[in-house]
Scaffold this active site. Structure first.
Site, PDB file in Angstrom:
ATOM      1  N   ASP A 249       6.824   0.202 -10.583  1.00 17.26           N
ATOM      2  CA  ASP A 249       8.027   0.453  -9.785  1.00 17.26           C
ATOM      3  C   ASP A 249       8.218  -0.595  -8.696  1.00 17.26           C
ATOM      4  O   ASP A 249       7.322  -1.384  -8.392  1.00 17.26           O
ATOM      5  CB  ASP A 249       7.959   1.846  -9.159  1.00 17.26           C
ATOM      6  CG  ASP A 249       6.742   2.036  -8.252  1.00 17.26           C
ATOM      7  OD1 ASP A 249       5.653   1.521  -8.590  1.00 17.26           O
ATOM      8  OD2 ASP A 249       6.871   2.706  -7.205  1.00 17.26           O
TER       9      ASP A 249
ATOM     10  N   GLU B 208       3.979   3.811  -7.403  1.00 19.32           N
ATOM     11  CA  GLU B 208       3.079   3.382  -6.326  1.00 19.32           C
ATOM     12  C   GLU B 208       3.775   3.426  -4.979  1.00 19.32           C
ATOM     13  O   GLU B 208       3.181   3.786  -3.965  1.00 19.32           O
ATOM     14  CB  GLU B 208       2.567   1.969  -6.621  1.00 19.32           C
ATOM     15  CG  GLU B 208       1.457   1.490  -5.688  1.00 19.32           C
ATOM     16  CD  GLU B 208       1.970   0.746  -4.461  1.00 19.32           C
ATOM     17  OE1 GLU B 208       1.142   0.440  -3.566  1.00 19.32           O
ATOM     18  OE2 GLU B 208       3.192   0.471  -4.387  1.00 19.32           O
TER      19      GLU B 208
END
Length: 486
Positions: free
Chosen positions: A77, A143
């Site tokens: 991400d 994350e």
């Protein structure tokens, strides 16, 4: 020049492909599909776990099967911040461009955090000339907004001996420790009141701040748009009765807020005085943040009478609490010179559902007890203002191991290549390494990467020459590990 034409081309061509894939946190379906398709095209084994992490494996070069298995790790991400608030990160690719010695995006975050780590891993997996032992490339989800992937990693996903986290942001530095963190969310409940009809209403906006990473940039003293907004409203409330109807600022818990706005009213008798006050305030802030915030704008415009205002007591509590809440560096490390030990970020203020205003904050520290100490201070502060307060689960820090074999190998690789001994560092930002070590205490880990600047903001950029150094260091590190025996 196109990004894909930069050297090393095997890394930059993959990186450009990744930039075209929308991948906000918790919405990694498209990048996950890309990774699985990449593995299939190149004849590599791949698997996912229940939470959505991806693991791609590459067998050792013949003759090096008994070398330690190395895990290359990055996250799928990216932080989604744009100058244009209407930019649709869920469906629209970002545009990466070459700007001198840097790669940046057009008006958005670049996603080099951690797209360059993902690209380097994929390039390694398809490099036909690299001599290496067994390699597992792990790509985690979410994350940036909670480390959900690392928290919930499948039991059979990590079977390696050494882990190279490719999520650092400074060339010629190797990281062997990071801060732990926790979020503290504070919720105000308000009652709707009639917006007085004899008031003049304004929208005041703080815009185009530098923002930045709430770990890596917190020590730079950049403006927090939420704090600047509350400061102006607090000063006005000491002189005039104000009716607050809307307040909004910041977006992500791990980004210093760049923009904030509020809609408020004052009696029509004071409307000109408020305009004068705004001009004076803007000049004061410009002087205070000279050089630090060259693009910061503070502006105000008249607006129509809103549908409602927040009840006076709660409105005052919100403004006072946001204005006086701690933000920034709390203490510096006594072990590593120049390293922030403990900090807190007043990240966002949002109008929520059911007549609520939600203030999200994030605390970090390399000392677990101090992480909770500052989180509890933030809790106490907002409890006094009448808010409900909740803490997130938090995530652990990563204690440095100065005797780490993989740290010594990565350090020697860089020195051999460039005749420079890289610094051995800890980072104030959070890395997933602490969570991996908690579940797999045998892992020997380091983190390194190319030079990135202003991550988590639309000014994010990546230094092109550092990417080649990073990739060559990665390849030589793997080559040196290939000569070891378990």
């Amino acid at each position: 020049m196109k990004v894909s034409e930069l050297k090393p081309t095997q890394v930059f061509s993959i990186f450009e492909e990744i930039t075209k894939i929308p991948r906000p946190s918790k919405k990694e379906d498209k990048i996950r599909a890309y990774l699985l398709d990449f593995a299939e095209k190149h004849g590599l084994k791949a698997k996912t776990d229940k939470i959505g992490n991806v693991l791609i494996s590459k067998p050792a070069t013949p003759g090096h099967e008994n070398a330690p298995t190395v895990i290359l790790q990055g996250h799928m991400d990216m932080v989604c911040e744009a100058n244009d608030k209407t930019f649709d990160f869920n469906n629209t690719p970002i545009t990466a461009v070459v700007d001198g010695d840097w790669v940046r995006a057009e008006g958005t975050t670049l996603g080099a955090d951690n797209g360059i780590g993902v690209a380097a891993s994929l390039a390694i997996l398809t490099d036909p000339d690299l001599v290496h032992g067994p390699i597992d490339a792990l790509f985690t989800m979410d994350e940036e907004t909670g480390m959900t992937g690392a928290f919930n990693i499948g039991e059979d996903m990590l079977n390696g001996d050494m882990l190279l986290n490719l999520d650092s942001e400074d060339d010629a530095e190797i990281f062997v420790g990071c801060a732990g963190g926790v979020d503290t969310v504070c919720t105000f409940h308000y009652k709707r009141s009639f917006a007085p009809k004899d008031f003049q209403y304004f929208k005041v906006a703080i815009e185009k701040g530098q923002g930045g990473h709430s770990g890596g940039d917190i020590h730079l003293g950049r403006a927090n748009a939420n704090k600047l907004l509350a400061r102006f409203l607090f000063d006005l409330s000491k002189k005039y009765e104000i009716a607050l109807s809307e307040i909004d600022g910041g977006n992500l818990r791990n980004a210093i807020p760049r923009a904030a706005h509020a809609v408020f009213g004052v009696h029509t008798n004071h409307k000109e005085a408020v305009r004068v006050a705004l001009n004076e305030y803007a000049a004061t802030i410009e002087a205070e943040y000279k050089d630090l915030e060259p693009t910061l704008e503070i502006k105000m415009e008249s607006v129509e009478v809103p549908d409602f205002s927040i009840d006076d007591t709660t409105a005052h509590n919100i403004v006072r609490a946001v204005y006086s809440a701690p933000h920034g560096v709390v203490s510096m490390s006594r072990d590593i010179e120049g390293l922030v030990e403990t900090s807190t970020n007043l990240a966002s203020v949002k109008m929520g559902q059911d007549n609520t205003v939600v203030v999200t904050t994030s605390q970090r520290s390399s000392v677990d007890s101090r992480k909770w100490d500052i989180a509890n201070q933030v809790e106490a502060h907002f409890l006094l203002a009448g808010a409900e307060v909740q803490h997130g689960e938090g995530y652990p820090g990563w204690q440095p191991n100065m005797e780490s074999p993989i740290m010594q190998i990565a350090r020697d690789a860089y020195k051999e290549l460039y005749d420079v001994t890289p610094k051995i560092m800890a980072i104030h930002a959070g890395l997933e390494c602490g969570l991996f070590l908690e579940k797999y205490p045998h892992l020997d880990m380091v983190s390194f990467g190319p030079t990135l600047r202003d991550v988590h903001s639309p000014s994010e950029r990546m230094y092109i020459p550092a990417v080649e150094r990073f990739y060559e260091q990665l390849k030589l590190t793997l080559r040196k590990v290939a000569d070891l025996k378990k």
